[in-house]
Enzyme design. Sequence first.
Site, short mmCIF file in Angstrom:
data_model
loop_
_atom_site.label_atom_id
_atom_site.label_comp_id
_atom_site.label_asym_id
_atom_site.label_seq_id
_atom_site.Cartn_x
_atom_site.Cartn_y
_atom_site.Cartn_z
CG ASP A 18 1.88 -1.01 4.23
OD1 ASP A 18 2.60 -2.02 4.07
OD2 ASP A 18 2.29 0.03 4.77
CG HIS A 35 3.37 -10.95 0.30
ND1 HIS A 35 3.05 -9.64 0.58
CD2 HIS A 35 4.72 -11.04 0.46
CE1 HIS A 35 4.15 -8.98 0.90
NE2 HIS A 35 5.17 -9.80 0.85
CG LEU A 129 -13.71 -3.24 -11.08
CD1 LEU A 129 -14.11 -1.96 -10.33
CD2 LEU A 129 -13.30 -4.32 -10.07
C1 FPP Z 1 2.67 -4.51 1.30
O1 FPP Z 1 2.74 -5.17 2.55
C2 FPP Z 1 2.22 -5.40 0.25
C3 FPP Z 1 2.91 -5.71 -0.89
C4 FPP Z 1 4.24 -5.16 -1.22
C5 FPP Z 1 2.39 -6.70 -1.87
C6 FPP Z 1 0.94 -6.60 -2.20
C7 FPP Z 1 0.52 -7.88 -2.78
C8 FPP Z 1 -0.62 -8.52 -2.52
C9 FPP Z 1 -1.69 -7.97 -1.66
C10 FPP Z 1 -0.84 -9.86 -3.10
C11 FPP Z 1 -1.52 -10.06 -4.38
C12 FPP Z 1 -1.98 -8.90 -5.15
C13 FPP Z 1 -2.37 -8.96 -6.46
C14 FPP Z 1 -2.99 -7.76 -7.08
C15 FPP Z 1 -2.20 -10.18 -7.30
P1 FPP Z 1 4.14 -5.25 3.29
O2 FPP Z 1 4.84 -6.48 2.86
O3 FPP Z 1 4.90 -3.98 3.07
O4 FPP Z 1 3.69 -5.36 4.79
P2 FPP Z 1 4.47 -4.79 6.07
O5 FPP Z 1 4.42 -3.28 5.99
O6 FPP Z 1 3.67 -5.30 7.21
O7 FPP Z 1 5.86 -5.34 6.02
#
Ligand code: FPP
Length: 248
Positions: A18, A35, A129
């Site tokens: 997050d 992201h 893994l």
């Molecule tokens: C949450 O942060 C994150 C996500 C919804 C997306 C997670 C994706 C990645 C880490 C990229 C690639 C991953 C893979 C496995 C290919 P948020 O957007 O909710 O952050 P915020 O709470 O600050 O708004």
Amino acid sequence: MTKNEGFSLPRHVAVIMDGNGRWAQRRLLPRQAGHRAGLTAVRRLIEGCVQRGIGALTLFAFSSENWQRPQGEVGSLMGLFVNALESEVAELHKNRVCIRFIGARAQFSAALQQGMRASEQLTAGNDGLVLNIAAGYGGRWDLVQAARHLATEAVDGRLRVEELDEQQVSNSLALAGLPDPDLFIRTGGEQRISNFLLWNLAYTELYFTELLWPDFDAAALQAALSWFAQRQRRFGRTPEQTRDAGHA
Ligand code: FPP
């Protein structure tokens, strides 16, 4: 426990990544940039797990609820996933990583579904893994899937309802066959499970950090693992019983 001498490593780590959006906002960048930086942190984490011989890593990449995000953000995340599948799989395969996707796939584009299948098939025989990528996943969805499967087994006469036990429920869930996560990590400051692995996290040690996901680096992983190594896991027993049974 895995091969690191004298240091109790988790066999299975589960992560809610997050804080990508806030990381980008603080830099006056679009959320998409957060992201992308998040993907770099994913690479780093996988590398850290491979180096230590951790058996399984489960990442919450996209929840069943994330479909409700603005269309533009969903679109850019999907683009990132497609590109990541293309650019990362060969290296993961080389490192003997076995890739699996858990979640409802039907909502993803045909290209993405095809990429998921191809990477799973390519890496299925790898003995390193086990990397579970939760995409379109929700803990309640997982339990409903299991209930449907077990109900079908019962109706078809392959399961006696009075014999249904915890093991059979476990075996019907998306992570069937893997040990439950020993360590759960959530970055970004929130302290909740957010419909992640509801059944599997029953006895997991929960680690929360204020770090935003793109900032989760090698030192942050080591801090989480050191914290884990100091936990006394009791699984419902008393502290004395736990010491006698030799559970770290
Ligand atoms: C949450 O942060 C994150 C996500 C919804 C997306 C997670 C994706 C990645 C880490 C990229 C690639 C991953 C893979 C496995 C290919 P948020 O957007 O909710 O952050 P915020 O709470 O600050 O708004």
